[in-house]
Design a protein around this motif. Structure first.
Motif, PDB file in Angstrom:
ATOM      1  N   LEU A  59      30.124  45.820  32.254  1.00  0.00           N
ATOM      2  CA  LEU A  59      30.498  45.683  33.790  1.00  0.00           C
ATOM      3  C   LEU A  59      31.140  44.322  33.994  1.00  0.00           C
ATOM      4  O   LEU A  59      32.145  44.249  34.638  1.00  0.00           O
ATOM      5  CB  LEU A  59      29.029  45.534  34.794  1.00  0.00           C
ATOM      6  N   GLY A  60      30.880  43.336  33.302  1.00  0.00           N
ATOM      7  CA  GLY A  60      31.540  41.942  33.210  1.00  0.00           C
ATOM      8  C   GLY A  60      33.024  42.144  32.895  1.00  0.00           C
ATOM      9  O   GLY A  60      33.847  41.667  33.285  1.00  0.00           O
ATOM     10  N   THR A  61      32.997  42.936  31.635  1.00  0.00           N
ATOM     11  CA  THR A  61      34.420  43.273  31.244  1.00  0.00           C
ATOM     12  C   THR A  61      35.238  44.041  32.346  1.00  0.00           C
ATOM     13  O   THR A  61      36.500  43.477  32.291  1.00  0.00           O
ATOM     14  CB  THR A  61      34.131  43.893  29.796  1.00  0.00           C
ATOM     15  N   ALA A  62      34.740  44.722  32.869  1.00  0.00           N
ATOM     16  CA  ALA A  62      35.561  45.487  34.154  1.00  0.00           C
ATOM     17  C   ALA A  62      35.715  44.687  35.175  1.00  0.00           C
ATOM     18  O   ALA A  62      36.935  44.676  35.681  1.00  0.00           O
ATOM     19  CB  ALA A  62      34.709  46.864  34.389  1.00  0.00           C
ATOM     20  N   ILE A  63      35.038  43.918  35.441  1.00  0.00           N
ATOM     21  CA  ILE A  63      35.200  42.814  36.506  1.00  0.00           C
ATOM     22  C   ILE A  63      36.427  41.816  36.320  1.00  0.00           C
ATOM     23  O   ILE A  63      37.250  41.657  36.991  1.00  0.00           O
ATOM     24  CB  ILE A  63      33.919  42.063  37.069  1.00  0.00           C
ATOM     25  N   LEU A  64      36.298  41.483  34.866  1.00  0.00           N
ATOM     26  CA  LEU A  64      37.049  40.395  34.487  1.00  0.00           C
ATOM     27  C   LEU A  64      38.727  41.163  34.167  1.00  0.00           C
ATOM     28  O   LEU A  64      39.726  40.596  34.572  1.00  0.00           O
ATOM     29  CB  LEU A  64      36.720  40.062  33.035  1.00  0.00           C
ATOM     30  N   SER A  65      38.674  42.660  34.058  1.00  0.00           N
ATOM     31  CA  SER A  65      39.996  43.265  34.075  1.00  0.00           C
ATOM     32  C   SER A  65      40.535  43.261  35.300  1.00  0.00           C
ATOM     33  O   SER A  65      41.651  43.519  35.584  1.00  0.00           O
ATOM     34  CB  SER A  65      39.698  44.608  33.216  1.00  0.00           C
ATOM     35  N   MET A  66      39.539  43.626  36.290  1.00  0.00           N
ATOM     36  CA  MET A  66      40.143  43.794  37.783  1.00  0.00           C
ATOM     37  C   MET A  66      40.820  42.524  38.251  1.00  0.00           C
ATOM     38  O   MET A  66      41.673  42.377  39.011  1.00  0.00           O
ATOM     39  CB  MET A  66      38.991  44.119  38.635  1.00  0.00           C
ATOM     40  N   SER A  67      40.121  41.082  37.768  1.00  0.00           N
ATOM     41  CA  SER A  67      40.547  40.026  38.103  1.00  0.00           C
ATOM     42  C   SER A  67      41.939  39.812  37.733  1.00  0.00           C
ATOM     43  O   SER A  67      42.912  39.331  38.600  1.00  0.00           O
ATOM     44  CB  SER A  67      39.799  38.864  37.724  1.00  0.00           C
ATOM     45  N   GLY A  68      42.291  40.140  36.439  1.00  0.00           N
ATOM     46  CA  GLY A  68      43.511  39.898  36.025  1.00  0.00           C
ATOM     47  C   GLY A  68      44.529  41.022  36.715  1.00  0.00           C
ATOM     48  O   GLY A  68      45.814  40.500  37.030  1.00  0.00           O
ATOM     49  N   LEU A  69      44.245  42.144  36.987  1.00  0.00           N
ATOM     50  CA  LEU A  69      44.913  42.955  37.864  1.00  0.00           C
ATOM     51  C   LEU A  69      45.353  42.459  39.156  1.00  0.00           C
ATOM     52  O   LEU A  69      46.258  42.630  39.691  1.00  0.00           O
ATOM     53  CB  LEU A  69      44.137  44.334  37.802  1.00  0.00           C
ATOM     54  N   LEU A  70      44.244  41.945  40.013  1.00  0.00           N
ATOM     55  CA  LEU A  70      44.486  41.569  41.155  1.00  0.00           C
ATOM     56  C   LEU A  70      45.584  40.369  41.205  1.00  0.00           C
ATOM     57  O   LEU A  70      46.657  40.139  42.011  1.00  0.00           O
ATOM     58  CB  LEU A  70      43.395  40.959  41.871  1.00  0.00           C
ATOM     59  N   SER A  72      47.981  40.017  38.801  1.00  0.00           N
ATOM     60  CA  SER A  72      49.410  40.209  38.306  1.00  0.00           C
ATOM     61  C   SER A  72      49.987  41.086  39.459  1.00  0.00           C
ATOM     62  O   SER A  72      51.064  40.819  39.624  1.00  0.00           O
ATOM     63  CB  SER A  72      49.180  41.096  37.062  1.00  0.00           C
ATOM     64  N   THR A  73      49.249  41.895  40.250  1.00  0.00           N
ATOM     65  CA  THR A  73      49.895  42.962  40.977  1.00  0.00           C
ATOM     66  C   THR A  73      50.025  42.497  42.524  1.00  0.00           C
ATOM     67  O   THR A  73      51.050  42.635  43.036  1.00  0.00           O
ATOM     68  CB  THR A  73      49.089  44.223  41.169  1.00  0.00           C
ATOM     69  N   LEU A  74      48.983  41.761  42.922  1.00  0.00           N
ATOM     70  CA  LEU A  74      48.996  41.247  44.354  1.00  0.00           C
ATOM     71  C   LEU A  74      49.138  39.576  44.349  1.00  0.00           C
ATOM     72  O   LEU A  74      49.614  39.414  45.660  1.00  0.00           O
ATOM     73  CB  LEU A  74      47.452  41.371  44.843  1.00  0.00           C
ATOM     74  N   GLY A  75      48.989  38.952  43.377  1.00  0.00           N
ATOM     75  CA  GLY A  75      49.284  37.570  43.480  1.00  0.00           C
ATOM     76  C   GLY A  75      48.146  36.681  44.447  1.00  0.00           C
ATOM     77  O   GLY A  75      48.508  35.768  44.762  1.00  0.00           O
ATOM     78  N   GLU A  76      47.190  37.322  44.544  1.00  0.00           N
ATOM     79  CA  GLU A  76      45.943  36.580  45.155  1.00  0.00           C
ATOM     80  C   GLU A  76      45.230  35.674  44.226  1.00  0.00           C
ATOM     81  O   GLU A  76      44.352  36.228  43.559  1.00  0.00           O
ATOM     82  CB  GLU A  76      45.233  37.705  45.960  1.00  0.00           C
ATOM     83  N   MET A  77      45.385  34.360  44.257  1.00  0.00           N
ATOM     84  CA  MET A  77      44.778  33.568  43.417  1.00  0.00           C
ATOM     85  C   MET A  77      43.131  33.190  43.835  1.00  0.00           C
ATOM     86  O   MET A  77      42.407  33.306  43.078  1.00  0.00           O
ATOM     87  CB  MET A  77      45.565  32.270  43.382  1.00  0.00           C
ATOM     88  N   GLU A  78      42.960  33.519  45.151  1.00  0.00           N
ATOM     89  CA  GLU A  78      41.525  33.206  45.494  1.00  0.00           C
ATOM     90  C   GLU A  78      40.800  34.279  45.025  1.00  0.00           C
ATOM     91  O   GLU A  78      39.681  34.184  44.627  1.00  0.00           O
ATOM     92  CB  GLU A  78      41.519  33.121  47.083  1.00  0.00           C
ATOM     93  N   ALA A  79      41.297  35.605  44.921  1.00  0.00           N
ATOM     94  CA  ALA A  79      40.650  36.622  44.752  1.00  0.00           C
ATOM     95  C   ALA A  79      40.373  36.783  43.109  1.00  0.00           C
ATOM     96  O   ALA A  79      39.322  36.974  42.599  1.00  0.00           O
ATOM     97  CB  ALA A  79      41.319  38.215  45.029  1.00  0.00           C
ATOM     98  N   PHE A  80      41.543  36.311  42.598  1.00  0.00           N
ATOM     99  CA  PHE A  80      41.321  36.094  41.094  1.00  0.00           C
ATOM    100  C   PHE A  80      40.215  35.216  40.710  1.00  0.00           C
ATOM    101  O   PHE A  80      39.833  35.571  39.627  1.00  0.00           O
ATOM    102  CB  PHE A  80      42.543  35.778  40.532  1.00  0.00           C
TER     103      PHE A  80
END
Length: 115
Positions: A59-70, A72-80
Motif C-alpha cells: 500500500l505504501g508503494t502504491a501511495i508513493l507511486s501516486m505521489s510521483g504521478l500527481l 508529474s501530471t498535475l504539477g501539484e507540489m502540496e499534494a505531492f
C-alpha cells in the motif's frame, strides 16, 4: 528572492521519461513482491503479522507511486508532499510490523519451567 528552476525548464523530456520508466519498474517489483508474499502467507499457515506488514508495504508503494504521478501530471507540489509523507509512513509501518520480533508465549514457558 531566488527560486530553483523546475527540471522541465532545464532539461528536455528524455531524463524525465527515463526517471518515470525506471521508477515505475522498481515500484512494480516492490508492489508485486509484497502483495504476492502477503497473499501467499494468508493462504497458507503463514504468519498473519508478516502478511499484514507486507500488505502495508504494498500500500505504501502504491501511495508513493501516486505521489510521483500527481507531481508529474498535475504539477501539484502540496499534494505531492502530502502523498509522499503518507506513503513513507505507511511503508515504514509495514516494515515495523513485518520485522518486529514475535512475542513469546508466556503460557508455554510456565509449563516448561514446571517440568
Amino acid at each position: 528572492s531566488a527560486t530553483l528552476p523546475q527540471g522541465s525548464d532545464v532539461f528536455g523530456p528524455f531524463p524525465r521519461i527515463l526517471a518515470a520508466v525506471f521508477s515505475a519498474g522498481g515500484a512494480t517489483v516492490v508492489f508485486v513482491g509484497a502483495t504476492w508474499s502477503a497473499v501467499r502467507l494468508l493462504r497458507g499457515r503463514g504468519n498473519r503479522r508478516v502478511a499484514a506488514g507486507n500488505a502495508f508495504i504494498a500500500l505504501g508503494t502504491a501511495i508513493l507511486s501516486m505521489s510521483g504521478l500527481l507531481n508529474s501530471t498535475l504539477g501539484e507540489m502540496e499534494a505531492f508532499a502530502i502523498t509522499l509523507t503518507a506513503g513513507i509512513t505507511v511503508l515504514f509501518t509495514g516494515f515495523i510490523v513485518a520485522s518486529s520480533p514475535l512475542r513469546p508465549n508466556r503460557g508455554l514457558r510456565a509449563v516448561d519451567r514446571a517440568a
